[in-house]
Design an enzyme around this catalytic site. Structure first.
Site, mmCIF file in Angstrom:
data_model
loop_
_atom_site.group_PDB
_atom_site.id
_atom_site.type_symbol
_atom_site.label_atom_id
_atom_site.label_comp_id
_atom_site.label_asym_id
_atom_site.label_seq_id
_atom_site.Cartn_x
_atom_site.Cartn_y
_atom_site.Cartn_z
ATOM 1 N N GLU A 114 4.249 17.518 17.245
ATOM 2 C CA GLU A 114 5.709 17.520 17.294
ATOM 3 C C GLU A 114 6.148 16.582 18.405
ATOM 4 O OE1 GLU A 114 7.166 21.618 17.377
ATOM 5 O OE2 GLU A 114 6.985 21.697 15.182
ATOM 6 N N LYS A 124 1.062 27.777 18.044
ATOM 7 C CA LYS A 124 1.564 26.828 19.037
ATOM 8 C C LYS A 124 0.843 26.928 20.387
ATOM 9 C CE LYS A 124 5.437 25.610 16.733
ATOM 10 N NZ LYS A 124 5.913 24.236 16.566
ATOM 11 N N THR A 127 -0.477 22.031 24.358
ATOM 12 C CA THR A 127 0.734 21.212 24.453
ATOM 13 C C THR A 127 0.361 20.037 25.352
ATOM 14 O OG1 THR A 127 2.109 23.202 24.326
ATOM 15 C CG2 THR A 127 3.176 21.199 25.144
ATOM 16 N N GLU A 163 7.205 17.159 8.113
ATOM 17 C CA GLU A 163 8.355 16.512 7.482
ATOM 18 C C GLU A 163 7.956 15.197 6.803
ATOM 19 O OE1 GLU A 163 11.886 16.627 10.428
ATOM 20 O OE2 GLU A 163 10.094 17.152 11.547
ATOM 21 N N GLN A 184 1.111 29.064 11.316
ATOM 22 C CA GLN A 184 2.545 29.296 11.561
ATOM 23 C C GLN A 184 3.224 29.939 10.351
ATOM 24 O OE1 GLN A 184 4.620 25.662 12.477
ATOM 25 N NE2 GLN A 184 6.528 26.675 13.022
ATOM 26 N N ASP A 200 10.262 26.409 24.557
ATOM 27 C CA ASP A 200 10.451 25.303 23.629
ATOM 28 C C ASP A 200 11.692 25.546 22.768
ATOM 29 O OD1 ASP A 200 9.817 22.841 22.579
ATOM 30 O OD2 ASP A 200 8.435 23.634 21.076
ATOM 31 N N ASP A 246 4.119 19.164 21.064
ATOM 32 C CA ASP A 246 3.903 20.592 20.816
ATOM 33 C C ASP A 246 2.994 20.709 19.586
ATOM 34 O OD1 ASP A 246 4.114 23.327 20.456
ATOM 35 O OD2 ASP A 246 6.063 23.196 19.463
ATOM 36 N N GLU A 278 8.435 15.447 21.022
ATOM 37 C CA GLU A 278 9.484 16.125 21.791
ATOM 38 C C GLU A 278 9.688 15.469 23.155
ATOM 39 O OE1 GLU A 278 9.356 20.372 22.016
ATOM 40 O OE2 GLU A 278 8.357 20.599 20.067
ATOM 41 N N HIS A 299 15.443 18.124 11.970
ATOM 42 C CA HIS A 299 14.139 18.785 11.903
ATOM 43 C C HIS A 299 14.300 20.216 11.371
ATOM 44 C CE1 HIS A 299 10.121 20.128 13.033
ATOM 45 N NE2 HIS A 299 10.658 21.114 13.723
ATOM 46 N N ARG A 311 0.207 24.457 11.134
ATOM 47 C CA ARG A 311 1.245 24.846 10.159
ATOM 48 C C ARG A 311 0.823 26.000 9.257
ATOM 49 N NH1 ARG A 311 5.350 22.963 12.907
ATOM 50 N NH2 ARG A 311 5.323 20.687 13.094
HETATM 51 CA CA CA Z 1 8.238 22.561 19.036
#
Ligand code: CA
Length: 438
Positions: free
Chosen positions: A211, A265, A269, A385, A252, A139, A245, A213, A146, A249
């Site tokens: 996420e 993560k 996915t 975000e 993370q 990834d 993804d 993507e 971002h 948080r």
């Molecule tokens: Ca990602």
């Protein structure tokens, strides 16, 4: 980075499958994306199919009807398999021959339309599996918007690390937990260090995020020790899909230093079933550029082809459907829209960088683009975000609000390309439902 257009891109083409000709349809005859499917709830073998309107053309069944000859027929025979890997192994000439053959079969006026219609199945009657046997998943982190916004939350004094404008940053992800749209994602548990606490606790993530993507499916191998030059770096690429993804948080924030994402993560996915080929994307290429005030890429990440047509104009959207909305029959609430064209690094640069040390990409490998966010706050591809790190809840049309994803929420990614003088094509969706932690 081929922008070569042929008769398969002609916006005037229509299909004898009427639903493919409706305005706003993701799957007109100019698209022809591939997936692996079977009838829902059946014990049939999975096989490859192509989307046309609201139908799947069963390529295993089509092969029995020998609709065309030559290399296209060889490619079609490879589509009876339960992954795209065998088709991909035949190489781009075969991929192109299959696209041409399918386009001719499905065109309005095809003399064998009645017979070929026996190979159509409504999309609402099928279930999908992963389009490829995915050996490795990497990834990237290609959106500077971002990277800057997330960096500000984690490191207010230094949002963008000094390597960002030089290195296409990535981490090696986990292939075993990649699922196809329709996946049910179990809320993960992990080590979480609460603010002000003196020790972490093992708990269900309270800050589960998506996420938005783009996925890049690799269709051919490069030899170990042989980097792929940037000008040829799209040669191994079969096509693109949507990719979510999933990210915890809170896990993370505690685990990411010094080696980057791990358990935050690797639990899930989600990708879309349909892979839109590079050939289908040819009309939607844009010049790739770098702001003049930024460092220009090192020579191994730069070439004339890239500058001329290295970027892709793909609209992206993420929406949420809460359990309440589902019960009320309400439409999902769109949270953000952006475009893959804003990506700081291109698909070719991802491949060129991934292989510059001699690393061998293999057929079936999947690359994620990283969260795609535009410059405007409303164009952000993650809740982290959109809610400013969970500080500003988003009000939904249903009267509910969200800072992060809750149990029972379904997150839906969509993608599409549209341009004056071209047929609009879409990616369908990548959606997944969140289940409570075990
Ligand atoms: Ca990602």
């Amino acid at each position: 980075m081929s922008a070569a257009r042929d008769s398969t891109h002609d916006p005037k083409l229509s299909s004898w499958v009427d639903s493919a000709n409706l305005p706003g349809c993701d799957f007109p005859i100019q698209n022809l994306p591939l997936a692996v499917f079977r009838r829902s709830g059946s014990r049939e073998n999975f096989r490859c199919g192509v989307a046309i309107g609201d139908r799947v053309l069963d390529l295993g069944a089509l092969d029995m009807l020998s609709p065309f000859g030559g290399l296209g027929a060889e490619a079609l025979a490879a589509c009876a398999e339960s992954s795209l890997n065998r088709l991909m192994a035949l190489g781009r000439d075969a991929w192109v021959a299959l696209r041409r053959g399918l386009s001719e079969c499905l065109r309005a006026g095809s003399p064998r339309a009645t017979e070929l219609a026996t190979a159509l199945i409504p999309q609402s009657d099928v279930e999908f599996t992963l389009p490829a046997r995915i050996g490795n998943y990497t990834d990237f982190y290609t959106s500077i918007h971002h990277a800057t916004r997330v960096g500000r939350l984690f490191r207010p004094d230094q949002p963008l690390l000094p390597n960002y404008k030089w290195v296409p940053i990535a981490y090696h992800g986990r292939a075993s937990s990649i699922g196809v749209s329709g996946q049910q994602v179990r809320r993960p548990r992990g080590q979480i260090m609460a603010r002000g606490a003196d020790r972490p606790q093992l708990a269900p993530s309270a800050r589960l995020d998506f996420e938005l993507e783009v996925g890049v499916l690799i269709g051919s191998n490069n030899e170990l020790g042989r980097p792929v030059p940037v000008a040829q770096a799209e040669d191994p690429v079969f096509g693109l899909c949507l990719l979510n993804d999933w990210s915890a948080r809170d896990v993370q924030a505690w685990e990411y230093q010094p080696l980057g994402p791990f358990l935050a993560k690797s639990f899930a996915t989600t990708i879309s079933p349909w892979v839109v080929t590079l050939e289908a994307l040819a009309p939607f290429r844009l010049p790739w550029s770098r702001p003049a005030q930024d460092p220009q890429p090192l020579p191994y990440l730069d070439c004339e082809e890239l500058r001329a047509r290295g970027a892709l104009d793909v609209n992206l959207e993420v929406a949420i459907e809460t359990a309440g909305m589902r019960a009320a029959g309400a439409a999902p609430h769109a949270l953000a829209r952006t475009n893959f064209r804003h990506s700081y690094w291109s698909v070719a640069q991802m491949v060129a960088h991934h292989t510059v040390n001699g690393c061998n990409l293999e057929r079936g490998d999947l690359l994620g683009s990283g969260t795609q966010s535009g410059a405007a706050p409303a164009e952000a591809g993650s809740l982290l975000e959109l809610t400013d790190g969970g500080k500003c809840a988003i009000s939904l049309a249903s009267g509910e609000s969200r800072t992060f994803v809750e149990d029972g929420d379904r997150v839906i990614l969509r993608g599409w390309c549209e341009r004056q003088g071209c047929a609009r094509i879409g990616f369908g969706e990548a959606s997944a439902l969140v289940l409570p932690a075990n």
